[in-house]
Scaffold this motif. Structure first.
Motif, PDB file in Angstrom:
ATOM      1  N   GLY A 405       0.814  -1.216   0.000  1.00 35.94           N
ATOM      2  CA  GLY A 405       0.000   0.000   0.000  1.00 35.94           C
ATOM      3  C   GLY A 405       0.845   1.263   0.000  1.00 35.94           C
ATOM      4  N   HIS A 406       2.165   1.075   0.012  1.00 37.03           N
ATOM      5  CA  HIS A 406       3.055   2.247   0.020  1.00 37.03           C
ATOM      6  C   HIS A 406       3.571   2.470  -1.386  1.00 37.03           C
ATOM      7  N   VAL A 407       2.932   3.383  -2.102  1.00 39.15           N
ATOM      8  CA  VAL A 407       3.313   3.644  -3.486  1.00 39.15           C
ATOM      9  C   VAL A 407       4.543   4.543  -3.498  1.00 39.15           C
ATOM     10  N   TYR A 448      10.810  11.292  -8.594  1.00 41.08           N
ATOM     11  CA  TYR A 448      10.198  11.076  -7.291  1.00 41.08           C
ATOM     12  C   TYR A 448      10.747   9.828  -6.613  1.00 41.08           C
ATOM     13  N   ARG A 452      13.813   7.243  -2.897  1.00 34.66           N
ATOM     14  CA  ARG A 452      13.169   6.177  -2.139  1.00 34.66           C
ATOM     15  C   ARG A 452      13.736   4.813  -2.483  1.00 34.66           C
TER      16      ARG A 452
ATOM     17  N   ARG C  38       0.874  12.013  -0.112  1.00 35.38           N
ATOM     18  CA  ARG C  38       1.617  10.778  -0.390  1.00 35.38           C
ATOM     19  C   ARG C  38       2.857  10.617   0.473  1.00 35.38           C
ATOM     20  N   GLN C  39       3.390  11.722   1.019  1.00 34.75           N
ATOM     21  CA  GLN C  39       4.590  11.605   1.847  1.00 34.75           C
ATOM     22  C   GLN C  39       4.212  11.349   3.312  1.00 34.75           C
ATOM     23  N   GLU C  40       5.235  11.208   4.143  1.00 32.23           N
ATOM     24  CA  GLU C  40       4.995  10.794   5.537  1.00 32.23           C
ATOM     25  C   GLU C  40       4.599  11.947   6.428  1.00 32.23           C
ATOM     26  N   GLU C  86       1.011   9.282   3.760  1.00 32.74           N
ATOM     27  CA  GLU C  86       1.544   8.127   3.005  1.00 32.74           C
ATOM     28  C   GLU C  86       0.434   7.463   2.212  1.00 32.74           C
ATOM     29  N   MET C  88      -1.494   7.496  -1.505  1.00 32.64           N
ATOM     30  CA  MET C  88      -1.366   7.933  -2.897  1.00 32.64           C
ATOM     31  C   MET C  88      -2.726   7.872  -3.581  1.00 32.64           C
TER      32      MET C  88
END
Lengths: 491, 121, 413
Positions: A405-407, A448, A452, C38-40, C86, C88
Motif C-alpha cells: 500500500g506504500h506507493v 520522485y 526512495r 503521499r509523503q509521511e 503516506e 497515494m
C-alpha cells in the motif's frame, strides 16, 4: 582447482542465453550461465523496440535466410512461452503504411512471398478502414498492409523469467561474471572468468555484443561483425492513447527505420536511426534525435519533442553490413568442436524460442547426451504487479503485506513491496529495480522514486546509500555524505 | 577612490548600482539606481552585507535536521560558519526553535532548529 | 472491499497549496475536510526547501520552508482537518470519487468537492534533448535537493547545473556550502531564469561561473558522469553554434530546466487543461471545467513565491467549501485571454461579481512597458520578466466597466 565445473557453459545472459539455459533445463544436463552485467538482459535485450515479429521487413519472407527460419519457427512458440513464464505478451498487429503505387507494388511482392512460405494472414486495407483503426494517423497515405499477428513483449522481463525458470530447473546462473579467456584442454574447455576458473565440456557463446570477442579467445572466430547502433525514443503514455498498432513506414533514407510501436505498458516507442559505432559507445547524438522525430511526425503529426520521456541506443550486431541484411550465426564453430556460436543480430527477441531449441539440437549433434529431466517445471510465477490487479486483490495484498500500500513510484504506481520483491529476486541496482518493477520508467524518469529506491536498496542489501549504484560497479548514485567534504583537514 | 558594484534585489529591475568609495570606505558617489528604496538597500548591502545561513545537520541514528541562524550573519562568514557546524551531530528529540549552537563565530546569531525531531522509536 | 469515506471537501496534496486550501475550506464552513498526502508528513516540498525567503508576504517574516510548513500544519490540525498521510491517490473521477492507496488498504472517497493541489514535477533530460551517454550522476535539481536536505547525501563534488531557475540556483549555493565545486551554471536565455535575489545570493555571492546563452550539448562518461560539453547558442534559434564548444570535467549534472504541473489526475477526471499553463482552465474561485473540482498552487500554474501558492489555494479551498455547501455562484462568464506579449493569465474566466486578482506572466523580458487589461485597467512597469509573476487586482468598480464577453490582457511597449 576450478571454481566451477559443468557440462555446458552458456556465456551471456540476454534473451538468447537465458532461452538456451531454460531449454537445456528440460534435460538432465549440468548447465551454468555466466553474465557480465549485474542483471539479465542488459545488452541488446534491453535496447530494442520489444516487437515480436515475423521478419517481414528485414528478411522479406525469404526462405533462403536461415534467420527467417528461426524467426518463423519462433512465431507459434512465443505466446505460450510468455504464458508459461507469466510475462507480458500483447498482440497489437502491424500496419505498414502505403503512400504510393511503388510502395503498393513492393508490398504486393512481400505478401506473395509470405503466402509462399505459409503466412496467409496479411491483408491490404484501404483509407477508410485504416483511419478507423488509427484515427490520429497522418492522412498522407492511401492504405496499409495489415498483419494482425504482430505482438510486443517485455524482453528484459522475459530474460529474467527464463533465467528464473532455468534456475528452478537446475541451471546455475552467475551475474557479474565476465569471461576473460578460454583455452581448449582436450575434451574440455578452461574458461577464465572474473569469479574464477570454469571447466566445461561445451560452450554456448551467446555473448551478444561480445560474441566475436569470446569466439576469438579460442580462435573460433569464424565471423566478422559490425556493430550498428540504433536510436530509439520512448513517448509519454498520453501519446499511447493515440496509437494502437505497430505502425511502420518505409524510411526516406538508408540507415533508418520509421516505426512507431506501443509497448506492453502503454508508452509508445519510436525509431530507429542507425549508424555504425564503436562497441560500448551507447551515446546518442542530436542528429539521431532530430531525424527520429521528423520521421515520427510523418506517422503521427501531433507529437511534440516534449512528449519524449526517454531515449536510448541499442546495438545490433550485423554480419557483413555493407552487403545488406544477411545471415545470422547459429552454428557450431568450424574450427573448435563443442563450441556453438549464437548471434541473431536482428530480430533476437523474436527468434529466441526456436533458436534455443536449435542450439540444443546443435549441442546434441556435437555430442551432448540429452536425457529428459522428469522434474522439469515449465511454469514460473511473476511477482505481483500491484497496478495491474483488481481492487479486491490489491486489498488482499495490502492486508498480507502493508508495504503493497506504500506507493513509491507515482508515475507507474509501483509499491515498496514490489521493489523489495525485486531485490529479493536479484535486483541490486537502481536500474535493476527499474527493469523489474518499472519504477523510474515513467514520465518523471525517477524524479520522485529515486531517493526512495536508493533507501530501500541500501536497507534491503545492508549497504550504505553511498554504495548503491545505478548499473553496477563504477556507477554510484551518491558520492558523499552531507558535511563529508567539509570535515577534511585540508578544508 | 574605488568603485563598488552592487545589484539591488529590491524589485525585478535588478539595477546595477555603482558606488564610489573613498579611502576611508565612505560612500561619496552613487549611480544606477532608479528608486530610493533601492538606494537604502544598496547602502546597507555595501556597509554590512549579511545573510541568513541555512544548512542541515546529521541526526544520530539517521536523517537530517534543517537549521538556520536566527538572524543574518556577515556574508563573508558563511563558509566558515558551515565549517564550524560540520562536526555537529544532533540527538532527538528536538523542538522547533531549539538552539543547537549559541553565538556562531561570535556573530551573536544562534543556530536554531527549523523543524522538530521526534524521539527515535 | 475498499473502505469508503464520504467527505465534504477532499484536498489532494498537502504541500503549501493543499494545506492552505484545506484550512480555508474549514474556515469557510465545510464540515468534513480531508487532506490526502503521499509523503509521511504534511508540508510537501517545503521540507526539502531548508533555505529562507518564504513567508515574506504571507506572514511578513523571513522563514525557511520547514518553518513555513509548520505554520500551516498547525493551522490545519487546529482546525480539525482530517489527514491521510503516506496515501497515494491513484484515481479521480469526474463525479469526484477518489481512489487512494495506503498501508491501511484501498480507499474510496466520495467528496462533494475536490481541490487539486498536486504541485509540479520537473522537466527531464530527454524532454530537453541532451545527447550523449546515460551514466549515473544526472539529477533534476529538486531530486538532488531532496537527497541533500532530507537524506543527507551529496550527488557529487564537481557540479555543473543546466538551467538558472530558482531550484538550480538554490542548489548551487547549497552544494557550495557543503564543500562541493559548482563549475558552471549554464542558461540558454540571455538572462537568469529565476529571481534576482537568488542570482545575487546564490551565484554572485559565491562567484559561480555563469554561462548565459549556452546549453549542454553532450554528456560524457559511461558509468558515471565524467564531463559535459557546453556550447553557445544562436540568439534567435537557440540552437548550439558549432565551434563554440567547451568541455567541463565534472562528476554531476543537475537539471533545472522547468517545472510541469502534475495533472495526471486532472486528466483522468476530464478537467480541461490550458496548454499555456499546463494546468486547469479555471474561474476566479478556481473551479475547473468539471463542477466541484477546484485547483490551486503549482498544479494550476507554476508560481515563484510560495506565498502566492498559499493565497491562491485559499481561494480554491473557499470555492470548494462553498460548492460543498451548495452555495450557487451566479454570473455570466467572461473569458480572460492573453494577448500580445503575455504568456498566460489565470483565471481564464471570471463571473465579474467580486473583486478578482489576475495572475499573469509575460513572454519576454522588457523594460518600460504598460500592461493593459481590456479597457478597464492599465499600469506602467519599469521592468517585466517571465520569471516574475505579475498580479493585477481588479475592483468591482473596474469589473463593472467590462463590455462584452472577453477581456484581453496585453503588453504595450
Amino acid at each position: 582447482m576450478a571454481w566451477l565445473e559443468t557440462e555446458v557453459l552458456i556465456v551471456g545472459g540476454g534473451v538468447l542465453g537465458t532461452a538456451v539455459a531454460r531449454e537445456l533445463s528440460r534435460y538432465r544436463v549440468d548447465v551454468a550461465l555466466v553474465e557480465k552485467e549485474v542483471d539479465f538482459g542488459w545488452g541488446s535485450t534491453k535496447a530494442n523496440m520489444c516487437i515480436v515479429c515475423q521478419g517481414a521487413d528485414a528478411l522479406e519472407f525469404r526462405p533462403e535466410y536461415r534467420r527467417s527460419r528461426l524467426v518463423w519457427d519462433s512465431v507459434p512458440l512465443m505466446e505460450p512461452l510468455c504464458r508459461e513464464l507469466d510475462v507480458p505478451f500483447r498482440r497489437i498487429g502491424e500496419l505498414t503504411l502505403i503512400r504510393n503505387s511503388e510502395e503498393m507494388a513492393k508490398y504486393q511482392k512481400l505478401k506473395g512471398r509470405a503466402e509462399k512460405v505459409g503466412f496467409d494472414r496479411l491483408r491490404f486495407i484501404g483509407r477508410d478502414e485504416l483511419f478507423e483503426m488509427e484515427p490520429h494517423l497522418n492522412r498522407n497515405v492511401v492504405g496499409a498492409l495489415y498483419n494482425p499477428d504482430i505482438a510486443v513483449v517485455d524482453p528484459v522481463r522475459l530474460a529474467i523469467a527464463l533465467a528464473e525458470n532455468a534456475r528452478e530447473n537446475g541451471v546455475k546462473t552467475f551475474l557479474e561474471t565476465e569471461v576473460e579467456g578460454i583455452t581448449s584442454k582436450g575434451e574440455e574447455f578452461e574458461v577464465q572468468t572474473t569469479q574464477g576458473l570454469v571447466k566445461s565440456r561445451f560452450i554456448v557463446n551467446a555473448a551478444g555484443l561480445q560474441v566475436d570477442r569470446v569466439a576469438r579467445f579460442l580462435g573460433a572466430d569464424d565471423f566478422v561483425l559490425y556493430p550498428v547502433k540504433g536510436y530509439i525514443g520512448v513517448l509519454d503514455k498520453n501519446v499511447g492513447e493515440l496509437v494502437r498498432h505497430e505502425i511502420h513506414m518505409r524510411p526516406e533514407a538508408p540507415g533508418q527505420m520509421n516505426i512507431l510501436c506501443p509497448s506492453v505498458y502503454g508508452n509508445p516507442f519510436f525509431g530507429i536511426v542507425m549508424c555504425l559505432a564503436r562497441k560500448g559507445d551507447n551515446s546518442i547524438t542530436r542528429r539521431m534525435m532530430d531525424i527520429a522525430l521528423v520521421n515520427l511526425r510523418k506517422i503521427l503529426p501531433e507529437v511534440s519533442e516534449r512528449e519524449v520521456i526517454h531515449s536510448f541506443a541499442g546495438f545490433m550486431m550485423f554480419r557483413n553490413w555493407e552487403l545488406g541484411w544477411h545471415e545470422c550465426v547459429v552454428q557450431p564453430s568450424r574450427k573448435v568442436p563443442r563450441f556453438i556460436n549464437v548471434c541473431i543480430g536482428y530480430p533476437g527477441v523474436s527468434a529466441a524460442p526456436a533458436t534455443a531449441k536449435e542450439v540444443v539440437r546443435l549441442l546434441e549433434q556435437e555430442g551432448l547426451k540429452l536425457e529428459e529431466n522428469p522434474h522439469f517445471n515449465p511454469s514460473r510465477k511473476a511477482p505481483p504487479v500491484f497496478s495491474e490487479l483488481p481492487e479486491s486483490e490489491q486489498e488482499e495484498l495490502i492486508r498480507k503485506e502493508p508495504r503493497y500500500g506504500h506507493v513509491i513510484c507515482r508515475c507507474e504506481t509501483v509499491t515498496e513491496a514490489e521493489v523489495i520483491e525485486a531485490i529479493r529476486r536479484g535486483a541490486t541496482t537502481l536500474d535493476g529495480v527499474k527493469f523489474r518493477t518499472r519504477a523510474g520508467m515513467g514520465r518523471c524518469q525517477g524524479g520522485y522514486c529515486t531517493p526512495r529506491v536508493v533507501k530501500i536498496l541500501a536497507r534491503e542489501l545492508g549497504i550504505s546509500e553511498k554504495e548503491v549504484t545505478k548499473k553496477g560497479k563504477g556507477s554510484p548514485v551518491l558520492l558523499y555524505r552531507s558535511k563529508e567534504l567539509l570535515s577534511g583537514a585540508d578544508t | 577612490m574605488k568603485e563598488e558594484r552592487i545589484i539591488c534585489i529590491g524589485c525585478p529591475m535588478g539595477c546595477r548600482v555603482t558606488l564610489e568609495v573613498d579611502e576611508r570606505g565612505e560612500v561619496v558617489g552613487f549611480k544606477g539606481n532608479r528608486c530610493k528604496e533601492g538606494k537604502e538597500y544598496v547602502l546597507e548591502e555595501y556597509r554590512n552585507p549579511v545573510r541568513v545561513l541555512t544548512t542541515t545537520l546529521p541526526v544520530e541514528g539517521g536523517g537530517t535536521l534543517p537549521v538556520r541562524t536566527d538572524r543574518p550573519i556577515p556574508k563573508g562568514k558563511m563558509r566558515e560558519g558551515v565549517r564550524a557546524l560540520a562536526k555537529l551531530r544532533v540527538r532527538p528529540p528536538v523542538s522547533l526553535g531549539d538552539v543547537i549552537l549559541e553565538d556562531l563565530l561570535g556573530t551573536g546569531a544562534n543556530v536554531v532548529a527549523t523543524a522538530a525531531l521526534r524521539e527515535r522509536r | 472491499m475498499a473502505q469508503t469515506l464520504e467527505v465534504d471537501v477532499a484536498v489532494i496534496g498537502a504541500g503549501p497549496a493543499g494545506m492552505a486550501a484545506a484550512a480555508r475550506a474549514k474556515e469557510a464552513g465545510a464540515s468534513r475536510v480531508l487532506l490526502i498526502e503521499r509523503q509521511e508528513q504534511l508540508g510537501g516540498l517545503l521540507h526539502q526547501c531548508i533555505h529562507n525567503g518564504f513567508g515574506l508576504f504571507y506572514f511578513g517574516e523571513d522563514l525557511t520552508g520547514p518553518e513555513y510548513a509548520h505554520r500551516f500544519a498547525e493551522r490545519v490540525m487546529d482546525l480539525g482537518v482530517e489527514v491521510m498521510l503516506e496515501t497515494m491517490v491513484t484515481r479521480l473521477s469526474p463525479e469526484r470519487e477518489i481512489t487512494a492507496v495506503s498501508k491501511e488498504g484501498v480507499f474510496r472517497i466520495r467528496a462533494k468537492s475536490v481541490v487539486l493541489a498536486m504541485g509540479c514535477r520537473e522537466r527531464t533530460r530527454d524532454q530537453v534533448q541532451i545527447p550523449g551517454s546515460r551514466p549515473a550522476g544526472i539529477f533534476t535539481a529538486g531530486t538532488a535537493q531532496r537527497m541533500v536536505n532530507v537524506e543527507g547525501l551529496l550527488p557529487g563534488r564537481r557540479i555543473v547545473i543546466l538551467g538558472s531557475g530558482d531550484v538550480g540556483m538554490i542548489m548551487a549555493r547549497r552544494l557550495l556550502l557543503e564543500g562541493a565545486e559548482v563549475l558552471a551554471v549554464v542558461e540558454i536565455l540571455p538572462y537568469v531564469g529565476g529571481l534576482i535575489r537568488n542570482e545575487v545570493q546564490c551565484l554572485h555571492d559565491f562567484q559561480v561561473p555563469l554561462f548565459l546563452e549556452h546549453t549542454v550539448t553532450k554528456v560524457h562518461g559511461e558509468r558515471r558522469v565524467e564531463a559535459v560539453t557546453i556550447a553557445r547558442v544562436d540568439r534567435s534559434t537557440r540552437e548550439p553554434l558549432p565551434g563554440t564548444e567547451r568541455t567541463i570535467e565534472c562528476d554531476t549534472l543537475l537539471l533545472s530546466v522547468g517545472l510541469i504541473p502534475e495533472n495526471e489526475l486532472s486528466r483522468m477526471a476530464g478537467v480541461l487543461l490550458d496548454p499555456l499553463t499546463g494546468g486547469a482552465v479555471v474561474d476566479e474561485s478556481r473551479q475547473s471545467s468539471v463542477p466541484g473540482i477546484f485547483a490551486g498552487g503549482n498544479v494550476l500554474h507554476v508560481h515563484d513565491l510560495v506565498d502566492n501558492v498559499s493565497s491562491e489555494a485559499e481561494i480554491a479551498g473557499e470555492g470548494a467549501a462553498r460548492f460543498a455547501q451548495g452555495i450557487e455562484e451566479g454570473g455570466e462568464g467572461i473569458a480572460i485571454r492573453p494577448g500580445e506579449g503575455i504568456r498566460y493569465v489565470v483565471p481564464q474566466r471570471i463571473r465579474g461579481r467580486q473583486p478578482v486578482t489576475l495572475y499573469l506572466r509575460v513572454k519576454d523580458m522588457a523594460e518600460g512597458v504598460r500592461v493593459r487589461v481590456g479597457d478597464i485597467w492599465e499600469r506602467k512597469f519599469r521592468v517585466v520578466k517571465p520569471s516574475e509573476m505579475l498580479k493585477v487586482e481588479l475592483s468591482t468598480d473596474e469589473l463593472s466597466r467590462i463590455e462584452g464577453r472577453e477581456l484581453l490582457v496585453e503588453l504595450e511597449r
